[in-house]
Scaffold this active site. Sequence first.
Site, mmCIF file in Angstrom:
data_model
loop_
_atom_site.group_PDB
_atom_site.id
_atom_site.type_symbol
_atom_site.label_atom_id
_atom_site.label_comp_id
_atom_site.label_asym_id
_atom_site.label_seq_id
_atom_site.Cartn_x
_atom_site.Cartn_y
_atom_site.Cartn_z
ATOM 1 N N SER A 164 0.830 -1.206 0.000
ATOM 2 C CA SER A 164 0.000 0.000 0.000
ATOM 3 C C SER A 164 0.864 1.255 0.000
ATOM 4 O O SER A 164 1.733 1.415 0.874
ATOM 5 C CB SER A 164 -0.893 -0.040 1.251
ATOM 6 O OG SER A 164 -1.610 1.148 1.398
ATOM 7 N N SER A 217 -4.904 13.231 -3.550
ATOM 8 C CA SER A 217 -5.827 14.355 -3.396
ATOM 9 C C SER A 217 -5.298 15.469 -2.516
ATOM 10 O O SER A 217 -5.793 16.586 -2.590
ATOM 11 C CB SER A 217 -7.151 13.862 -2.843
ATOM 12 O OG SER A 217 -6.969 13.422 -1.522
ATOM 13 N N HIS A 245 -9.689 10.911 -8.126
ATOM 14 C CA HIS A 245 -9.453 12.337 -8.424
ATOM 15 C C HIS A 245 -9.032 12.560 -9.870
ATOM 16 O O HIS A 245 -8.510 13.628 -10.200
ATOM 17 C CB HIS A 245 -8.432 12.912 -7.442
ATOM 18 C CG HIS A 245 -8.965 12.940 -6.048
ATOM 19 N ND1 HIS A 245 -9.805 13.932 -5.584
ATOM 20 C CD2 HIS A 245 -8.847 12.048 -5.041
ATOM 21 C CE1 HIS A 245 -10.158 13.668 -4.343
ATOM 22 N NE2 HIS A 245 -9.586 12.526 -3.985
ATOM 23 N N THR A 273 -14.965 7.231 -8.757
ATOM 24 C CA THR A 273 -16.166 7.814 -8.143
ATOM 25 C C THR A 273 -16.995 8.526 -9.205
ATOM 26 O O THR A 273 -16.458 8.983 -10.217
ATOM 27 C CB THR A 273 -15.794 8.819 -7.030
ATOM 28 O OG1 THR A 273 -16.992 9.273 -6.391
ATOM 29 C CG2 THR A 273 -15.058 10.037 -7.576
ATOM 30 N N LYS A 276 -17.142 13.222 -8.099
ATOM 31 C CA LYS A 276 -16.209 14.358 -8.206
ATOM 32 C C LYS A 276 -16.200 14.870 -9.657
ATOM 33 O O LYS A 276 -17.004 15.712 -10.011
ATOM 34 C CB LYS A 276 -14.842 13.938 -7.668
ATOM 35 C CG LYS A 276 -14.957 13.441 -6.208
ATOM 36 C CD LYS A 276 -13.649 13.184 -5.553
ATOM 37 C CE LYS A 276 -13.728 12.372 -4.281
ATOM 38 N NZ LYS A 276 -14.477 12.947 -3.173
ATOM 39 N N THR A 306 -28.819 -0.829 0.061
ATOM 40 C CA THR A 306 -29.714 -0.393 -1.015
ATOM 41 C C THR A 306 -28.913 0.205 -2.169
ATOM 42 O O THR A 306 -27.927 0.902 -1.952
ATOM 43 C CB THR A 306 -30.695 0.659 -0.444
ATOM 44 O OG1 THR A 306 -31.406 0.041 0.631
ATOM 45 C CG2 THR A 306 -31.684 1.133 -1.495
ATOM 46 N N THR A 391 -5.678 13.993 8.175
ATOM 47 C CA THR A 391 -5.718 13.888 6.710
ATOM 48 C C THR A 391 -4.321 14.102 6.132
ATOM 49 O O THR A 391 -3.942 13.468 5.142
ATOM 50 C CB THR A 391 -6.722 14.923 6.142
ATOM 51 O OG1 THR A 391 -7.952 14.780 6.849
ATOM 52 C CG2 THR A 391 -6.977 14.708 4.668
HETATM 53 C C1 LIG Z 1 -8.526 8.879 -3.030
HETATM 54 C C2 LIG Z 1 -9.972 8.770 -2.664
HETATM 55 N N1 LIG Z 1 -10.594 7.589 -2.838
HETATM 56 C C3 LIG Z 1 -11.894 7.448 -2.510
HETATM 57 C C4 LIG Z 1 -12.628 8.503 -2.020
HETATM 58 C C5 LIG Z 1 -14.077 8.308 -1.696
HETATM 59 O O1 LIG Z 1 -14.868 8.723 -2.776
HETATM 60 P P1 LIG Z 1 -16.395 9.131 -2.535
HETATM 61 O O2 LIG Z 1 -16.395 10.581 -2.198
HETATM 62 O O3 LIG Z 1 -17.087 8.804 -3.815
HETATM 63 O O4 LIG Z 1 -16.877 8.296 -1.408
HETATM 64 C C6 LIG Z 1 -12.025 9.741 -1.822
HETATM 65 C C7 LIG Z 1 -12.815 10.872 -1.305
HETATM 66 O O5 LIG Z 1 -12.462 12.007 -1.306
HETATM 67 C C8 LIG Z 1 -10.655 9.881 -2.139
HETATM 68 O O6 LIG Z 1 -10.016 11.038 -1.949
#
Ligand SMILES: Cc1ncc(COP(=O)(O)O)c(C=O)c1O
Length: 433
Positions: A164, A217, A245, A273, A276, A306, A391
Site C-alpha cells: 500500500s 488528493s 481524483h 467515483t 467528483k 440499497t 488527513t
Molecule cells: C482517493 C480517494 N478515494 C476514494 C474517495 C471516496 O470517494 P467518494 O467521495 O465517492 O466516497 C475519496 C474521497 O475524497 C478519495 O479522496
Amino acid sequence: MRWINWLFAAMRTYGGGILEMPDLMDTRRAFLAHCQANLAALRREGRYREFAHLEKLSGRFPLYRWHRPDGVREVTVWSSNDYLGMGAHPQVLAAAARAVEEHGAGAGGTRNISGTSPLHVALEAELASLHGKPAALLFGSGYIANQAGIAAVLEALPGFIVFSDAKNHASMIAGMRGAKGAGRVIWRHNDLQDLEAKLAAAPSGAPKLIAFESVYSMDGDIAPIGAICDLAERYGAMTYLDEVHAVGLYGATGGGISERDGVAHRVDLIEGTLAKGFGVFGGYIAGDADMVDYIRSTAGGLIFTTSLPPAVAAAALESVRVLKRLPERRVALAERAAALKSALDAAGLPRLDGPSHIVPVWVGEAELCRQVARRLLEDHAIYATPINYPTVPRGTERLRLCATPFHTDAMIAALVTALQAVLPTAAIRQAAE
Ligand SMILES: Cc1ncc(COP(=O)(O)O)c(C=O)c1O
C-alpha cells in the site's frame, strides 16, 4: 430452565446488583467522558471540524450561499470536488429530473432485492467501456467501493499481502484493515525503489496486490502507473488503482491518468467515483469480468445495502456519456489550474508544486490553518477547506484549492489578494525556505 440457573449464577457473582445493572450506567458515563475529553482535545489542537453551511447554486457555480446564524452571504468556493462543474450540466440535471419523474426517489432495494434497474446496468456498461474493461460494478460511494472491493480481493486467497502506498486514502486503508488474514506492507509514497525492495523481500509464493492512487488528493501529485505495473509484472502482483481524483478529468475520454498514459489495460482493477469529476454520486470498480463478478457475489458492502437511487444512476450515466465527448472541459480545467498556479507564484504565495489540478497552499500549523480559512470566509467571502491532521501529517497543514473551468480571472485575482491579506508573512517565509 437454563435461564434460571444463569440468573442464580449471575446473582451470586454480582451479589444481586445485576437487577440495577450498574455496569451499563458506568459504560455510558465512561463513553460520555471519553467523547467530551476527545472533543476538548480536538478544539485545543485546532482540529475540531466545523462544517460551513454552504448552499450550492447550480446555475451560478462556483458561487454558493453561506448560511450563518446572522444571515446569508454569497461566497466563492475554491474547494469543490465537482471539478468540472458537471453537477450543474443541463443534460445531467434533465436526466435526473426525468428519472425522478419516471422511477421515483429511491431504488427501494438492494441490487439483489428488486434494486437493479436498467439504469444501473447501463451505467456499469458505460463505466466498463470508459476504462476499456469487460465489466464494472457500482457501489454506494467511492469510499464503499474501496472498503468493500479491496477487502473482497484480499480475503479471496490465503496469505494475500497488499503493498500500500503510504499516502493511500482512508477508504483503501479501511478495506485492507477489514480483510481478515491479509498482510499489509506500506511503501514510501510514489517511491519505486522502495516498492521494489519490499516486493523482493516478500515470500515469492505469496499472492500480492499493489494498491495505489493516480492523483493524490492532498498533494496533487501523480503516480507513475506504468512503472508500477512493470514491477507488478516482475513480481507477479496484481494492481488496484484508485482513480477517484482523475476520472472525467484526464485522458481523451475521461478515463483518468491510466487512459492518459495508455496503461489502463495493464491495471487489474480500476476504482473510481461518480461524485467528483462526474459531479453526481456513487462509486465503482472496473476490471476482468470474473473478478468483478466475484466481488459482486462476495462483497458485503455491495450485497447488504440499497442500490443507488435511479435518478442518481441516470444523472451519472448522462455525465459519463457527456464528458466522454467533452474534451473542452478537460482543457479548460487544465488552463484554469495553470492560471491559478501562476497567479499564486507571481504573488509569492506558498503552494506545493504538482502537475495536477489540485493546488495546495501551505500553512504548516493546525490552528493557524483554521484561522486563515475562517478569515478568508468571513472577511473575503472565499471558502477554502483547511486540511489538518490526520488527513495530512502534523506540521504540513494546508488549504486545498481546486480551480474549475468556471473560476474566472477576477475570482483568481480576488483569491490572491485575500490570501496575501490573511496568510501571515511568517508562514509564507517558512514555506519558501
Ligand atoms: C482517493 C480517494 N478515494 C476514494 C474517495 C471516496 O470517494 P467518494 O467521495 O465517492 O466516497 C475519496 C474521497 O475524497 C478519495 O479522496
